[in-house]
Every structure is written in structure tokens, then in C-alpha cells.
Design a protein around this motif. Structure first.
Motif, PDB file in Angstrom:
ATOM      1  N   VAL A 198      -7.687  48.091 131.902  1.00  0.00           N
ATOM      2  CA  VAL A 198      -7.137  49.389 131.456  1.00  0.00           C
ATOM      3  C   VAL A 198      -7.300  50.413 132.583  1.00  0.00           C
ATOM      4  CG1 VAL A 198      -7.342  51.265 129.773  1.00  0.00           C
ATOM      5  CG2 VAL A 198      -7.542  48.889 129.010  1.00  0.00           C
ATOM      6  N   ASP A 199      -8.441  50.371 133.242  1.00  0.00           N
ATOM      7  CA  ASP A 199      -8.719  51.277 134.355  1.00  0.00           C
ATOM      8  C   ASP A 199      -7.744  51.034 135.513  1.00  0.00           C
ATOM      9  OD1 ASP A 199     -10.156  53.260 135.765  1.00  0.00           O
ATOM     10  OD2 ASP A 199     -11.253  51.698 136.856  1.00  0.00           O
ATOM     11  N   ILE A 200      -7.477  49.758 135.810  1.00  0.00           N
ATOM     12  CA  ILE A 200      -6.538  49.432 136.901  1.00  0.00           C
ATOM     13  C   ILE A 200      -5.157  50.016 136.585  1.00  0.00           C
ATOM     14  CG2 ILE A 200      -5.291  47.521 138.023  1.00  0.00           C
ATOM     15  CD1 ILE A 200      -7.904  45.887 137.869  1.00  0.00           C
ATOM     16  N   VAL A 201      -4.700  49.834 135.335  1.00  0.00           N
ATOM     17  CA  VAL A 201      -3.386  50.370 134.949  1.00  0.00           C
ATOM     18  C   VAL A 201      -3.379  51.894 135.097  1.00  0.00           C
ATOM     19  CG1 VAL A 201      -1.769  50.689 133.004  1.00  0.00           C
ATOM     20  CG2 VAL A 201      -2.782  48.435 133.432  1.00  0.00           C
ATOM     21  N   ALA A 202      -4.444  52.545 134.645  1.00  0.00           N
ATOM     22  CA  ALA A 202      -4.523  54.015 134.717  1.00  0.00           C
ATOM     23  C   ALA A 202      -4.469  54.489 136.177  1.00  0.00           C
ATOM     24  CB  ALA A 202      -5.804  54.507 134.045  1.00  0.00           C
TER      25      ALA A 202
ATOM     26  N   LEU B  19     -12.963  37.098 144.006  1.00  0.00           N
ATOM     27  CA  LEU B  19     -11.854  37.847 143.401  1.00  0.00           C
ATOM     28  C   LEU B  19     -11.752  39.229 144.042  1.00  0.00           C
ATOM     29  CD1 LEU B  19     -12.517  37.071 139.619  1.00  0.00           C
ATOM     30  CD2 LEU B  19     -10.811  36.008 141.097  1.00  0.00           C
ATOM     31  N   LEU B  20     -10.535  39.769 144.046  1.00  0.00           N
ATOM     32  CA  LEU B  20     -10.363  41.141 144.536  1.00  0.00           C
ATOM     33  C   LEU B  20     -11.105  42.099 143.608  1.00  0.00           C
ATOM     34  CD1 LEU B  20      -6.532  41.271 145.333  1.00  0.00           C
ATOM     35  CD2 LEU B  20      -8.392  41.161 146.990  1.00  0.00           C
ATOM     36  N   THR B  21     -11.790  43.071 144.182  1.00  0.00           N
ATOM     37  CA  THR B  21     -12.427  44.109 143.370  1.00  0.00           C
ATOM     38  C   THR B  21     -11.357  45.092 142.905  1.00  0.00           C
ATOM     39  OG1 THR B  21     -12.752  45.581 145.239  1.00  0.00           O
ATOM     40  CG2 THR B  21     -14.519  43.977 144.799  1.00  0.00           C
ATOM     41  N   THR B  22     -11.719  45.937 141.956  1.00  0.00           N
ATOM     42  CA  THR B  22     -10.778  46.972 141.488  1.00  0.00           C
ATOM     43  C   THR B  22     -10.286  47.791 142.677  1.00  0.00           C
ATOM     44  OG1 THR B  22     -12.206  47.142 139.561  1.00  0.00           O
ATOM     45  CG2 THR B  22     -10.520  48.827 139.784  1.00  0.00           C
ATOM     46  N   GLU B  23     -11.226  48.184 143.531  1.00  0.00           N
ATOM     47  CA  GLU B  23     -10.883  49.043 144.675  1.00  0.00           C
ATOM     48  C   GLU B  23      -9.929  48.320 145.638  1.00  0.00           C
ATOM     49  OE1 GLU B  23     -10.067  52.100 146.276  1.00  0.00           O
ATOM     50  OE2 GLU B  23     -11.354  52.326 144.533  1.00  0.00           O
ATOM     51  N   GLU B  24     -10.167  47.019 145.854  1.00  0.00           N
ATOM     52  CA  GLU B  24      -9.287  46.255 146.757  1.00  0.00           C
ATOM     53  C   GLU B  24      -7.879  46.124 146.164  1.00  0.00           C
ATOM     54  OE1 GLU B  24     -12.654  43.428 148.951  1.00  0.00           O
ATOM     55  OE2 GLU B  24     -11.811  42.799 147.037  1.00  0.00           O
ATOM     56  N   ILE B  25      -7.808  45.917 144.859  1.00  0.00           N
ATOM     57  CA  ILE B  25      -6.488  45.833 144.203  1.00  0.00           C
ATOM     58  C   ILE B  25      -5.737  47.148 144.410  1.00  0.00           C
ATOM     59  CG2 ILE B  25      -5.329  45.772 141.932  1.00  0.00           C
ATOM     60  CD1 ILE B  25      -7.516  43.784 141.032  1.00  0.00           C
ATOM     61  N   LEU B  26      -6.446  48.260 144.216  1.00  0.00           N
ATOM     62  CA  LEU B  26      -5.794  49.572 144.330  1.00  0.00           C
ATOM     63  C   LEU B  26      -5.420  49.893 145.774  1.00  0.00           C
ATOM     64  CD1 LEU B  26      -8.007  51.384 141.693  1.00  0.00           C
ATOM     65  CD2 LEU B  26      -5.611  50.716 141.428  1.00  0.00           C
ATOM     66  N   THR B  27      -6.259  49.483 146.716  1.00  0.00           N
ATOM     67  CA  THR B  27      -5.951  49.697 148.142  1.00  0.00           C
ATOM     68  C   THR B  27      -4.660  48.978 148.506  1.00  0.00           C
ATOM     69  OG1 THR B  27      -8.282  49.914 148.693  1.00  0.00           O
ATOM     70  CG2 THR B  27      -6.814  49.333 150.508  1.00  0.00           C
ATOM     71  N   LEU B  28      -4.549  47.709 148.081  1.00  0.00           N
ATOM     72  CA  LEU B  28      -3.330  46.938 148.393  1.00  0.00           C
ATOM     73  C   LEU B  28      -2.127  47.520 147.660  1.00  0.00           C
ATOM     74  CD1 LEU B  28      -4.759  43.298 148.394  1.00  0.00           C
ATOM     75  CD2 LEU B  28      -4.011  44.632 150.377  1.00  0.00           C
ATOM     76  N   ALA B  29      -2.329  47.905 146.395  1.00  0.00           N
ATOM     77  CA  ALA B  29      -1.213  48.483 145.631  1.00  0.00           C
ATOM     78  C   ALA B  29      -0.690  49.737 146.320  1.00  0.00           C
ATOM     79  CB  ALA B  29      -1.678  48.811 144.211  1.00  0.00           C
ATOM     80  N   ARG B  30      -1.615  50.582 146.755  1.00  0.00           N
ATOM     81  CA  ARG B  30      -1.240  51.834 147.439  1.00  0.00           C
ATOM     82  C   ARG B  30      -0.380  51.529 148.672  1.00  0.00           C
ATOM     83  NH1 ARG B  30      -6.555  53.402 147.638  1.00  0.00           N
ATOM     84  NH2 ARG B  30      -6.830  53.928 145.479  1.00  0.00           N
TER      85      ARG B  30
END
Length: 298
Positions: A49-53, A14-25
């Protein structure tokens, strides 16, 4: 949920939190202004909740949405709203508790209804309710779902049944948009068409005097591929440019191999460039190998 369930994806895939945020950015920088967290079920992810924030901090991102089965929604929504969640879709295919258990393969109908009411109470408007209509299962509930919009600010979206692995799709089970519309019109002849954005996937209608509205997602009988501007990244990091296409590109593998931003943009651009003018049509799609919907996210 397919009868036999689905194998759970190993956590390392699964994508990590950091990977999700990198792609989102990266996507937001390129002009994406809406991100929706879907599933499986996004609200069982402990860092949701952290991902949304963190997404909320991205400049240029206008909407953060979630599509959820609603079971954990009432409990988590106050935190999610505080973190920046701005739009909610709740999947609910029946208003009959026993039937709910049969479709979802677990109890929880009352928790979902509690989630819907909590979203309304916290000011979400509209709260979207996604209902996949299947002949012989819930097409007799169309009017009950539409009636919910009288006193509640809901957008009940009737979705044509679509072929995915594990859902035993066949043409006879599909109730077309035209047939659904006729059923609602017989009860409420004064039903009015509501204008929608060009890239909307739904055709919207309102019953005069009702608080909410109903919509139809007509992927099978009247595709909207030409104006579809959706891209999906699965939980295990694959980019799908079409829900019904079975071609996927692993952004996770490129990220983990240390691909630069430019390389990632080239890979994404090439995939988007291959997005077809329209999907293959319902009969061809039903023969195609694709993931079950629960492993794509909707």
C-alpha cells in the motif's frame, strides 16, 4: 505454481521499498507512464500500500496497476484504491473450485471471486481477468468465462499457454487464439472486434449487449513483439526486456554498488537497445532456460 513449488528468494536479494521507488522515479523521468506491480504475488508484500502511495506522487505516472491472484484483494483493495491504485488484473484459470485448487495448489477460489466483485463495487472498469488456456485442463470453460462478461464489466483475457520452466509446457497443451475465437464465435456469431491501442498486447472483442469484453493474448501464435513497449523488473531487481528472453541485467547490484543515475540510464538503454525484433518462437522458447513465470511476474 510448479508442482514442486519454488524456492523463496532470500529477503536480502529482493528490492527494498526505496530501491523500487528509485528505479520507478528513473523510468518515469524517462517517459514511462504506467507501472504495474506483479508477482509472485504483490499483495503479500507488507509495504504494497505504501509503495502504491509513493508511486502515486510521481509526476508523469498516469496508471498504477496490479496483477494479483486475488486472494487478498477484497481485504486490501479499499486501502490500495485510496493510495492511488488505478487498474487491476486478476489471474484466474478456472471457475471450478476443485480445479482451482489443483492449478494454484491451495484453496481460495471464493476469495478470488470476492476480490473480483469488490473491485467492481469500488468502480474499477474494466476489471481484467487473466485466464491461461490449457488443453485438457480448462479449454472447456471458454464459454463460461465469456458469459461472465454479460452482466459484469470484466475484460476476460484468454492467454495462450506459454513455455516457462516448471510448467511442463508442450505444444499439444496450447490452444491457439484462432481455435479459441472459433469456439466463442460458434456460440456468439455476432462477436465484434474492438479497436485497441497500437502497443496493446491483447486483441479485444465484444458480444453486443454484454457489459464487458473478451480479449486474446496471442504471444505464441501471432506475436506482437514489434509493438511491445513493456519492460520488466523482477522482484530481485533484474531488468528483462522480453518476457521470453533469458538475458537479464541486475539493476539491484548496480544500485547497491552506488551507480549514478546516468550510469543506470546507460545500462538500461543498452539493455533496451538489445531488445530483439521478435522472440525466438514457441519451439525454441520451450528449449530455453528461463525462470518459472511465478519468479518473473506477469
Amino acid at each position: 505454481m510448479p508442482e514442486e513449488g519454488v524456492p523463496l528468494t532470500p529477503k536480502a536479494n529482493l528490492l527494498t521499498t526505496e530501491e523500487i521507488l528509485t528505479l520507478a522515479r528513473l523510468f518515469v523521468k524517462e517517459g514511462i507512464d504506467k507501472i504495474r506491480l506483479t508477482g509472485g504475488e504483490p499483495l503479500i508484500r507488507p509495504d504494497v500500500v505504501d509503495i502504491v502511495a509513493q508511486l502515486q506522487r510521481l509526476e508523469g505516472l498516469r496508471t498504477i496497476g496490479v496483477t494479483t491472484n486475488g486472494i487478498n484483494l477484497a481485504r486490501l483493495l479499499p486501502q490500495l484504491q485510496k493510495a492511488g491504485l488505478s487498474a487491476i488484473n486478476i489471474s484466474l484459470d478456472t471457475l471450478v473450485p476443485a480445479k482451482f485448487e489443483f492449478i494454484v495448489r491451495r484453496k481460495g477460489f471464493h476469495k478470488v471471486m470476492e476480490g473480483i466483485h469488490k473491485a467492481i463495487e469500488l468502480g474499477y472498469n474494466p476489471v481484467k481477468v487473466n485466464c491461461v488456456v490449457m488443453r485438457g485442463l480448462n479449454e472447456d470453460e471458454l464459454l463460461d468465462f465469456a458469459a461472465l462478461t454479460e452482466g459484469l464489466p470484466l475484460d476476460v483475457r484468454f492467454i495462450e499457454y506459454m513455455p516457462f520452466d516448471g510448467n511442463k509446457w508442450n505444444f499439444k497443451k496450447m490452444v491457439s487464439y484462432k481455435e479459441m475465437l472459433d469456439t466463442v464465435r460458434q456460440q456468439w456469431p455476432e462477436l465484434e472486434k474492438v479497436p485497441e491501442e497500437e502497443s496493446s498486447t491483447a486483441k479485444a472483442f465484444k458480444i453486443p449487449g454484454f457489459q464487458g469484453q473478451i480479449s486474446f493474448i496471442t504471444s505464441m501464435s501471432e506475436h506482437f513483439c514489434g509493438t511491445c513497449n513493456r519492460l520488466r523488473i523482477t522482484a530481485d531487481g533484474n531488468l528483462k526486456v522480453c518476457l521470453f528472453g533469458n538475458s537479464e541485467v541486475s539493476l539491484r547490484d548496480h544500485l547497491r554498488a552506488g551507480a549514478s543515475e546516468q550510469e543506470l540510464l546507460r545500462i538500461i538503454g543498452a539493455a533496451v537497445g538489445r531488445k530483439k525484433r521478435q522472440h525466438a518462437g514457441m519451439f525454441s522458447i520451450s528449449q530455453m532456460k528461463n525462470r518459472p513465470m511465478i519468479l518473473i511476474g506477469g
